[in-house]
Design a protein around this motif. Structure first.
Motif, PDB file in Angstrom:
ATOM      1  N   THR A 216       0.972  -1.229  -0.013  1.00  0.00           N
ATOM      2  CA  THR A 216       0.039   0.019  -0.004  1.00  0.00           C
ATOM      3  C   THR A 216       0.914   1.356   0.008  1.00  0.00           C
ATOM      4  O   THR A 216       0.692   2.362  -0.693  1.00  0.00           O
ATOM      5  CB  THR A 216      -1.102   0.012   1.448  1.00  0.00           C
ATOM      6  OG1 THR A 216      -1.544  -1.072   1.415  1.00  0.00           O
ATOM      7  CG2 THR A 216      -1.854   0.985   1.134  1.00  0.00           C
ATOM      8  N   ALA A 217       1.994   1.264   0.784  1.00  0.00           N
ATOM      9  CA  ALA A 217       2.662   2.229   1.058  1.00  0.00           C
ATOM     10  C   ALA A 217       3.530   2.650  -0.503  1.00  0.00           C
ATOM     11  O   ALA A 217       3.540   3.608  -0.999  1.00  0.00           O
ATOM     12  CB  ALA A 217       3.782   2.238   2.063  1.00  0.00           C
ATOM     13  N   GLN A 218       4.171   1.471  -0.897  1.00  0.00           N
ATOM     14  CA  GLN A 218       4.612   1.324  -2.287  1.00  0.00           C
ATOM     15  C   GLN A 218       3.698   2.047  -3.537  1.00  0.00           C
ATOM     16  O   GLN A 218       4.206   2.868  -4.136  1.00  0.00           O
ATOM     17  CB  GLN A 218       4.910   0.020  -2.607  1.00  0.00           C
ATOM     18  CG  GLN A 218       5.738  -0.326  -3.937  1.00  0.00           C
ATOM     19  CD  GLN A 218       7.183  -0.051  -3.844  1.00  0.00           C
ATOM     20  OE1 GLN A 218       7.608   0.543  -3.110  1.00  0.00           O
ATOM     21  NE2 GLN A 218       7.954  -0.937  -4.546  1.00  0.00           N
ATOM     22  N   SER A 219       2.630   1.574  -3.684  1.00  0.00           N
ATOM     23  CA  SER A 219       1.413   1.946  -4.222  1.00  0.00           C
ATOM     24  C   SER A 219       1.188   3.367  -4.361  1.00  0.00           C
ATOM     25  O   SER A 219       1.111   4.324  -5.106  1.00  0.00           O
ATOM     26  CB  SER A 219       0.467   1.076  -4.363  1.00  0.00           C
ATOM     27  OG  SER A 219      -0.639   1.809  -5.334  1.00  0.00           O
ATOM     28  N   GLY A 220       1.196   3.753  -3.150  1.00  0.00           N
ATOM     29  CA  GLY A 220       0.907   5.054  -2.539  1.00  0.00           C
ATOM     30  C   GLY A 220       1.846   6.142  -3.077  1.00  0.00           C
ATOM     31  O   GLY A 220       1.598   7.182  -3.563  1.00  0.00           O
TER      32      GLY A 220
END
Ligand code: FMN
Length: 347
Positions: A216-220
């Protein structure tokens, strides 16, 4: 969930070990891999560009096929899959790449796209005398931005007079123009690499994270960049699948590859051969044993079919993720098993 497959154009794939499946890529493997992927319902294939391997006993990536040639062959051999070839921007002038892409796009009836690779491994380029200097490490996405702008001008208008810091076109011509738009993907992991894709790409490959929170952080990071560029760019995180009868059996397979990893090749890959002055092999081994370098630090999804399917579903639900990009080890066998056991559970 869209499913993509990293083509096995490089010998031994993504496990640098003496007891993982060993193979030398050839057309038979490419063709059969693609036909199986199409049969089982994969959505796209990516053929990487790699120009130099890492030596060591198993010589990983010393033996590779040309990305564009493979995709041209698959353009006429497949009917449904999207096909992404990779261009190393330092090797090919942008008008030539634009023409190769336009030609294969015609052969593929609109299913072709390009992965823009700026280059992270200097010896790939110094070996042939085309490394522009270490400033490339900091300005490679400025170089790639000009590169893509020229290709887009040529595809859209048939001419370019682009004048930039790296490239100058002088009434450069391209014809015939492609009948279908050519999608661009990129796999930059740095902020600048992600920004580049947010501005000019259609999809972004990410190194997949095994935990939902991390992905999720990466995609964010990509979402933030696309909010700034005002474009929609889907994320395709990359995972390696180790499918066995049980989680324990899959983990056992990984552990055995780890124990038998090709230390020399992994050290060369990590650049440790040139930077580590220690002659103590045990210390290098110690570091390698504790790392995932032998499997290229790609996020792993391991286990039986249900576990693998559940994990894929869970990770693909992360906001911004358009699909999953997968690698296997023993391609022909593994794709059959994945296609028969996991894909039905994803539907
Ligand atoms: C799915 C995927 C595909 C990639 N394909 C290639 C490739 O074909 N050739 C290559 O040299 N690097 C390839 N890379 C590396 C990236 O292009 C990029 O250099 C790397 O992720 C580091 O990001 P950065 O350039 O922003 O630092 C790939 C990475 C990923 C995750």
């Amino acid at each position: 969930m869209k499913l993509g497959l990293f083509m096995p154009t490089m010998n031994n794939g993504w496990v640098f070990s003496t007891n993982s499946p060993q193979f030398i890529p050839d057309w038979f493997l490419m063709e059969q891999t693609a036909l199986k992927a199409e049969h089982y319902g994969f959505d796209f294939l990516l053929a990487p560009v790699k120009l130099r391997g890492f030596d060591g006993p198993t010589e990983p990536w010393n033996h590779t096929l040309d990305s564009f040639a493979v995709m041209a062959g698959l353009a006429v051999r497949t009917t449904r899959l999207k096909l992404y070839a990779s261009v190393a921007t330092l090797t090919t002038p942008p008008p030539l790449c634009a023409k190769q892409a336009a030609t294969i796009q015609d052969m593929a009836g609109g299913r072709f796209g390009l992965n823009i690779v700026t280059g992270w491994e200097k010896p790939e380029y110094t070996q042939m005398g085309i490394w522009p200097g270490d400033e490339h490490f900091s300005n490679r996405y400025d170089h790639a931005t000009e590169y893509v702008k020229i290709m887009k001008e040529l595809w859209e208008t048939g001419r370019s007079n682009f004048k930039g810091q790296f490239f100058q076109m002088d009434d450069c011509m391209l014809g015939p123009k492609p009948k279908h738009p050519i999608e661009l993907v990129c796999a930059g992991g740095s902020d600048r690499g992600i920004e580049f894709c947010a501005e000019l790409g259609d999809y972004q490959f990410l190194i997949g994270k095994p935990e939902v929170a991390d992905l999720t952080a990466q995609s964010g990071r990509l979402q933030k960049a696309t909010a700034a560029s005002g474009r929609r760019v889907g994320a395709y995180p990359l995972y390696t699948i180790v499918l066995r009868d049980s989680v324990a059996e899959a983990e056992e397979a990984v552990e055995s590859w780890r124990q038998n990893q090709d230390f020399e090749a992994v050290a060369n890959m990590m650049g440790m051969a040139s930077t580590d002055t220690s002659t103590d092999e045990a210390s290098t081994k110690h570091i390698m044993l504790g790392s995932d370098g032998f499997m290229f630090t790609i996020g792993r999804i391991v286990g039986d079919a249900k576990t693998v399917a559940d994990r894929l579903r869970e990770l693909s639900a992360v906001h911004g993720v358009s699909g999953m990009m997968l690698t296997f080890q023993d391609y022909l066998t593994d794709i059959d098993r994945f296609g028969k056991e996991v894909i039905p559970l994803l539907k």
